[in-house]
Design a protein around this motif. Structure first.
Motif, PDB file in Angstrom:
ATOM      1  N   LEU A  23       0.876  -1.169   0.000  1.00  0.00           N
ATOM      2  CA  LEU A  23       0.000   0.000   0.000  1.00  0.00           C
ATOM      3  C   LEU A  23       0.913   1.219   0.000  1.00  0.00           C
ATOM      4  CD1 LEU A  23      -2.744   1.382   0.140  1.00  0.00           C
ATOM      5  CD2 LEU A  23      -2.663   1.125   2.627  1.00  0.00           C
ATOM      6  N   TRP A  44      -1.659   1.123  -4.862  1.00  0.00           N
ATOM      7  CA  TRP A  44      -1.023  -0.146  -4.519  1.00  0.00           C
ATOM      8  C   TRP A  44       0.157  -0.350  -5.452  1.00  0.00           C
ATOM      9  CZ3 TRP A  44      -3.295  -2.371  -0.395  1.00  0.00           C
ATOM     10  CH2 TRP A  44      -4.659  -2.138  -0.160  1.00  0.00           C
ATOM     11  N   TYR A  54      -6.931 -11.212  -4.896  1.00  0.00           N
ATOM     12  CA  TYR A  54      -7.227 -10.716  -3.552  1.00  0.00           C
ATOM     13  C   TYR A  54      -8.335  -9.677  -3.559  1.00  0.00           C
ATOM     14  CZ  TYR A  54      -2.977 -13.144  -2.287  1.00  0.00           C
ATOM     15  OH  TYR A  54      -2.032 -14.110  -2.096  1.00  0.00           O
ATOM     16  N   VAL A  56      -9.914  -6.433  -1.349  1.00  0.00           N
ATOM     17  CA  VAL A  56      -9.522  -5.392  -0.391  1.00  0.00           C
ATOM     18  C   VAL A  56     -10.651  -5.220   0.617  1.00  0.00           C
ATOM     19  CG1 VAL A  56      -8.961  -2.926  -0.149  1.00  0.00           C
ATOM     20  CG2 VAL A  56      -8.204  -4.193  -2.185  1.00  0.00           C
ATOM     21  N   ASP A  72     -15.783  -4.187   1.190  1.00  0.00           N
ATOM     22  CA  ASP A  72     -15.043  -5.320   0.648  1.00  0.00           C
ATOM     23  C   ASP A  72     -15.218  -5.273  -0.862  1.00  0.00           C
ATOM     24  OD1 ASP A  72     -14.346  -7.612   2.913  1.00  0.00           O
ATOM     25  OD2 ASP A  72     -16.024  -6.337   3.479  1.00  0.00           O
ATOM     26  N   PRO A  75     -10.055  -4.941  -6.646  1.00  0.00           N
ATOM     27  CA  PRO A  75      -9.573  -3.717  -7.293  1.00  0.00           C
ATOM     28  C   PRO A  75     -10.319  -3.419  -8.593  1.00  0.00           C
ATOM     29  CG  PRO A  75      -7.742  -5.001  -6.463  1.00  0.00           C
ATOM     30  CD  PRO A  75      -8.981  -5.853  -6.295  1.00  0.00           C
ATOM     31  N   THR A  82      -5.940  -8.823  -8.909  1.00  0.00           N
ATOM     32  CA  THR A  82      -4.530  -8.782  -8.529  1.00  0.00           C
ATOM     33  C   THR A  82      -3.700  -9.813  -9.287  1.00  0.00           C
ATOM     34  OG1 THR A  82      -4.960 -10.188  -6.607  1.00  0.00           O
ATOM     35  CG2 THR A  82      -4.995  -7.800  -6.245  1.00  0.00           C
ATOM     36  N   VAL A 112      -7.237  -1.413   6.959  1.00  0.00           N
ATOM     37  CA  VAL A 112      -7.257  -1.907   5.585  1.00  0.00           C
ATOM     38  C   VAL A 112      -6.431  -3.186   5.486  1.00  0.00           C
ATOM     39  CG1 VAL A 112      -5.277  -0.503   4.840  1.00  0.00           C
ATOM     40  CG2 VAL A 112      -6.967  -1.230   3.154  1.00  0.00           C
ATOM     41  N   LEU A 114      -6.041  -7.157   2.825  1.00  0.00           N
ATOM     42  CA  LEU A 114      -6.399  -7.944   1.641  1.00  0.00           C
ATOM     43  C   LEU A 114      -6.585  -9.397   2.046  1.00  0.00           C
ATOM     44  CD1 LEU A 114      -3.621  -6.037   0.352  1.00  0.00           C
ATOM     45  CD2 LEU A 114      -5.224  -6.482  -1.480  1.00  0.00           C
TER      46      LEU A 114
END
Length: 145
Positions: A23, A44, A54, A56, A72, A75, A82, A112, A114
């Motif tokens: 991050l 990221w 993954y 987030v 939730d 990306p 990811t 935060v 993952l």
């Protein structure tokens, strides 16, 4: 061709999850109105090519450490998993966290992290924690100051 990196965001935690995703930055608004959404731009970086897809999460914790509201999501709303990231790539995204209308006014800690959706397994930070304390946001009542 070289790609210009986006400008850095105000918060620069440099938190590395699972030795694979860092991050780099975030921009958390100081306040949000209950019943609206909190928008958090994030950056990221793939330290290495992530081995899994993954999700987030952002958890908002009240003063007792209880979960008050959360986000939730994958990306780019799932459009840039990811598993498509390559080592060194910087990914800019925006997390939209709905704040329920009945959320009491006050300060909330934002955490935060993952995880893999299929297993629920979270990526760990180097110190073993599975979530990073991003910032604090103050929830205000609609029409409040």
């Amino acid at each position: 061709g070289q790609v210009a990196l986006p400008p850095p965001l105000p918060l620069q935690p440099n938190a590395v999850f699972g030795n694979t995703i860092r991050l780099l930055g975030a921009d958390v608004p100081a306040r949000v109105v209950a019943g609206s959404s909190l928008t958090i731009p994030v950056q990221w970086q793939a330290v290495s090519s992530p081995p899994a897809d993954y999700t987030v999460f952002v958890h908002a914790l009240d003063s007792n450490g209880s979960l008050a509201f959360q986000f939730d999501g994958r990306p780019h709303a799932g459009k840039l998993p990811t598993t498509d990231w390559v080592a060194g790539q910087v990914v800019t995204d925006s997390l939209t966290v709905a704040v329920p209308a009945g959320t009491p006014p006050g300060a909330y800690r934002l955490m935060v992290g993952l995880y893999q959706l299929q297993t629920g397994a979270r990526l760990s930070l180097p110190d073993g924690r599975t979530e990073y304390p991003l910032s604090t946001v103050t929830v205000i009542a609609p029409g409040g100051a």
